[in-house]
Design a protein around this motif. Structure first.
Motif, PDB file in Angstrom:
ATOM      1  N   LEU A  61       0.832  -1.204   0.000  1.00 42.21           N
ATOM      2  CA  LEU A  61       0.000   0.000   0.000  1.00 42.21           C
ATOM      3  C   LEU A  61       0.867   1.254   0.000  1.00 42.21           C
ATOM      4  CD1 LEU A  61      -3.334   0.680   1.055  1.00 42.21           C
ATOM      5  CD2 LEU A  61      -1.745   2.057   2.367  1.00 42.21           C
ATOM      6  N   THR A  62       1.931   1.247   0.764  1.00 38.98           N
ATOM      7  CA  THR A  62       2.800   2.412   0.845  1.00 38.98           C
ATOM      8  C   THR A  62       3.467   2.701  -0.495  1.00 38.98           C
ATOM      9  OG1 THR A  62       3.175   1.986   3.188  1.00 38.98           O
ATOM     10  CG2 THR A  62       4.717   3.465   2.104  1.00 38.98           C
ATOM     11  N   LEU A  63       3.962   1.670  -1.165  1.00 36.79           N
ATOM     12  CA  LEU A  63       4.566   1.859  -2.486  1.00 36.79           C
ATOM     13  C   LEU A  63       3.541   2.348  -3.500  1.00 36.79           C
ATOM     14  CD1 LEU A  63       7.043  -1.133  -2.869  1.00 36.79           C
ATOM     15  CD2 LEU A  63       7.585   1.301  -2.686  1.00 36.79           C
ATOM     16  N   SER A  64       2.339   1.820  -3.423  1.00 37.86           N
ATOM     17  CA  SER A  64       1.268   2.272  -4.321  1.00 37.86           C
ATOM     18  C   SER A  64       0.941   3.738  -4.070  1.00 37.86           C
ATOM     19  CB  SER A  64       0.011   1.424  -4.128  1.00 37.86           C
ATOM     20  OG  SER A  64       0.251   0.095  -4.484  1.00 37.86           O
ATOM     21  N   PHE A  65       0.926   4.135  -2.806  1.00 38.17           N
ATOM     22  CA  PHE A  65       0.662   5.533  -2.460  1.00 38.17           C
ATOM     23  C   PHE A  65       1.743   6.442  -3.029  1.00 38.17           C
ATOM     24  CE2 PHE A  65       1.771   8.920   0.643  1.00 38.17           C
ATOM     25  CZ  PHE A  65       0.701   9.766   0.384  1.00 38.17           C
ATOM     26  N   LEU A  66       3.002   6.059  -2.874  1.00 37.92           N
ATOM     27  CA  LEU A  66       4.098   6.881  -3.383  1.00 37.92           C
ATOM     28  C   LEU A  66       4.030   7.008  -4.901  1.00 37.92           C
ATOM     29  CD1 LEU A  66       6.951   5.562  -1.069  1.00 37.92           C
ATOM     30  CD2 LEU A  66       5.754   7.767  -0.900  1.00 37.92           C
ATOM     31  N   ALA A  67       3.694   5.918  -5.586  1.00 37.66           N
ATOM     32  CA  ALA A  67       3.531   5.972  -7.046  1.00 37.66           C
ATOM     33  C   ALA A  67       2.351   6.868  -7.412  1.00 37.66           C
ATOM     34  CB  ALA A  67       3.336   4.562  -7.601  1.00 37.66           C
ATOM     35  N   HIS A  68       1.273   6.763  -6.639  1.00 40.81           N
ATOM     36  CA  HIS A  68       0.077   7.573  -6.883  1.00 40.81           C
ATOM     37  C   HIS A  68       0.367   9.074  -6.789  1.00 40.81           C
ATOM     38  CE1 HIS A  68      -4.003   9.163  -6.399  1.00 40.81           C
ATOM     39  NE2 HIS A  68      -3.579   9.721  -5.274  1.00 40.81           N
TER      40      HIS A  68
END
Length: 116
Positions: A61-68
């Protein structure tokens, strides 16, 4: 599951401000980073922000947030790194308060800064 609300409240109001002596501006910047993270997480998980638990803020989730925030919000690498700094600082705080989250914290600490 560990409710995240009490942890984030004590992190922002006590740990950063009182224990670490951070400026109110730093506290507000970190609070904004978590506001964005919780909005993203609630949309991704299909729950209200008040229902988010610590265990749900995992590596994926954290990596997805940073990409987002880079792609959808057009944030720079420097801004992304600032958000990552807030998350890493929070996870360092959590390590001492929720021992069961040590592996989760270690995964997040392994993230690398992006070169601006």
């Amino acid at each position: 599951m560990t409710p995240i609300a009490p942890l984030i409240t004590s992190f922002l109001r006590e740990h950063l401000l009182v224990e670490q002596g951070c400026s109110p501006h730093t506290c507000e910047t970190y609070a904004h980073a978590f506001r964005l993270l919780f909005i993203f997480a609630s949309q991704r998980l299909g729950i209200r922000p008040s229902q988010i638990c610590l265990e749900q803020i995992d590596a994926t989730l954290t990596l997805s947030f940073l990409a987002h925030i880079e792609k959808q919000r057009s944030n720079s690498a420097a801004t992304r790194n600032g958000r990552l700094a807030a998350i890493k600082a929070f996870m360092r705080y959590v390590e001492f308060r929720v021992p069961s989250a040590l592996a989760q914290a270690r995964q997040i600490h392994a993230y690398r800064w992006k070169t601006p």
